[in-house]
Design a protein around this motif. Structure first.
Motif, short mmCIF file in Angstrom:
data_model
loop_
_atom_site.label_atom_id
_atom_site.label_comp_id
_atom_site.label_asym_id
_atom_site.label_seq_id
_atom_site.Cartn_x
_atom_site.Cartn_y
_atom_site.Cartn_z
N CYS A 175 0.81 -1.21 0.00
CA CYS A 175 0.00 0.00 0.00
C CYS A 175 0.85 1.26 0.00
O CYS A 175 0.38 2.33 0.44
CB CYS A 175 -0.94 0.00 1.21
SG CYS A 175 -0.08 0.03 2.80
N CYS A 182 -4.15 0.45 3.18
CA CYS A 182 -3.24 -0.13 4.16
C CYS A 182 -4.01 -0.83 5.29
O CYS A 182 -5.13 -0.45 5.64
CB CYS A 182 -2.35 0.95 4.76
SG CYS A 182 -1.04 1.52 3.66
N LYS A 186 1.48 -1.93 8.06
CA LYS A 186 1.92 -1.27 6.85
C LYS A 186 3.33 -1.71 6.50
O LYS A 186 4.13 -1.87 7.42
CB LYS A 186 1.88 0.25 7.08
CG LYS A 186 1.95 1.07 5.80
CD LYS A 186 1.73 2.52 6.10
CE LYS A 186 1.77 3.35 4.83
NZ LYS A 186 1.53 4.78 5.08
N PRO A 187 3.67 -2.02 5.26
CA PRO A 187 2.94 -1.71 4.03
C PRO A 187 2.06 -2.84 3.49
O PRO A 187 1.82 -2.90 2.28
CB PRO A 187 4.08 -1.41 3.06
CG PRO A 187 5.16 -2.35 3.49
CD PRO A 187 5.04 -2.45 4.98
N THR A 189 -1.35 -4.67 2.55
CA THR A 189 -2.70 -4.19 2.27
C THR A 189 -3.70 -4.91 3.16
O THR A 189 -3.41 -5.95 3.74
CB THR A 189 -3.06 -4.42 0.80
OG1 THR A 189 -3.10 -5.84 0.54
CG2 THR A 189 -2.06 -3.77 -0.12
N TYR A 270 -5.62 0.91 9.01
CA TYR A 270 -4.50 1.81 9.30
C TYR A 270 -4.89 3.01 10.16
O TYR A 270 -4.02 3.70 10.69
CB TYR A 270 -3.89 2.29 7.98
CG TYR A 270 -4.74 3.29 7.23
CD1 TYR A 270 -4.46 4.65 7.30
CD2 TYR A 270 -5.81 2.88 6.44
CE1 TYR A 270 -5.23 5.57 6.62
CE2 TYR A 270 -6.58 3.79 5.76
CZ TYR A 270 -6.29 5.14 5.84
OH TYR A 270 -7.06 6.05 5.16
#
Length: 328
Positions: A175, A182, A186-187, A189, A270
């Motif tokens: 992401c 996110c 993270k990163p 998805t 996120y």
């Protein structure tokens, strides 16, 4: 700001550790900030990774340098220890790169290593469960070439799937270019962690079913042995209860370590405070710390080799009795 675990922080000055609620200092894999403030959670993860690495390195070394421990059962335990060793090293590498070298490429490789190692750890636990079940269900044919072949197939599948899942972020499924997609990690998805969480629930369901069958087989075998002796002795109940208790501890530990994080991966995103991610992630990490105790250090053969290496209390040419996985 590219971070390992999401943060709601803005461009304003970061609050102190005890004031961080909505504006979190997250477990970062990459960030444009030049010098991130040292996060106590990162220190805890690094220390945990060090302990995990040391524990599992001992198990891997014992199995690798002891020819008598090359049976299918110990190959699976070695696979579990290797996966947990990589997980511990991944946590250490993450900490070093987080505060020393910060780049998106390194971040993707690091998160890929963690996904691969933790997936292989869970997969190895499933393989050990299958091996234990088959050692009881097909006790007469367990010690055969078919068992060796089956073990290698399980190892290839476990590590093949784990490596493929770990390569997804590196191959572009991340992401970094779309923050709205996110997850709490993270990163990765949201879709990526959903697949990992659903896979865990499937593995847990299979393990639960297999351990239920193992309990039934153990109880039936113990009852048959007692009937052959024409009485149900107290030792029969003690042995059966002890075996079931051991299986309950194994499955309960696995569930309590991984279920919170897997559930939170499905529910969170996120925008959630990273504190929740840390709280649910730590038990999952500690599963890699507990695994050597449950599956390796309780084993008599490994104990003998460990004593021989540390204290010289036993002969280095000791004979190891081949045991069934159900004995471990």
């Amino acid at each position: 700001m590219n971070e390992y675990f999401s943060s709601n922080s803005t461009a304003k000055e970061e609050p102190s550790w005890f004031e961080q609620t909505d504006d979190n200092v997250s477990l970062e894999l990459a960030s444009s900030a030049p010098e991130p403030r040292l996060n106590p959670w990162d220190v805890v993860l690094c220390v945990s990774g060090t302990v995990i690495s040391c524990e599992n390195a001992i198990v891997v070394a014992i199995i690798f340098y002891t020819p008598a421990l090359r049976t299918p059962m110990f190959l699976l335990i070695g696979s579990l220890a290797t996966a947990d060793l990589l997980a511990g090293l991944g946590l250490i590498v993450h900490f070093v790169f987080l505060y020393c070298i910060r780049s998106e490429a390194v971040d993707l490789i690091t998160v890929g290593l963690l996904v691969t190692s933790f997936t292989a750890s869970v997969g190895s636990l499933l393989a050990i469960t299958i091996d234990r079940y088959l050692s009881l269900y097909n006790a007469l044919t367990y010690y055969s070439e078919r068992t060796v072949t089956r073990t290698y197939i399980m190892l290839i599948l476990t590590w093949g799937v784990s490596i493929c899942l770990g390569l997804l972020p590196v191959m572009g499924w991340n992401c970094l270019k779309d923050v709205s997609s996110c997850s709490i990690v993270k990163p990765l998805t949201k879709n990526n962690v959903v697949i990992l969480s659903v896979s865990f629930f499937m593995v847990f369901a299979v393990m639960l079913q297999l351990y239920t069958q193992i309990c039934k087989i153990v109880c039936r075998h113990a009852h048959q042995i007692a009937l052959q002796r024409h009485f149900l002795s107290t030792s029969h109940y003690v042995t059966t209860r002890k075996g079931i208790s051991t299986l309950a501890v194994i499955l309960g530990t696995f569930a309590s370590c991984w279920l919170p994080f897997s559930i939170y991966c499905l529910l969170g995103d996120y925008t959630y405070p990273s504190l929740y991610t840390y709280i649910t992630l730590l038990p999952a990490i500690y599963n890699s710390m507990i695994n050597p105790v449950i599956y390796a250090f309780r084993n008599q053969e490994i104990q003998k080799v460990l004593w021989a290496a540390c204290c010289g209390c036993a002969s280095s040419k000791m004979s190891c009795r081949s045991r069934s996985p159900s004995d471990v």
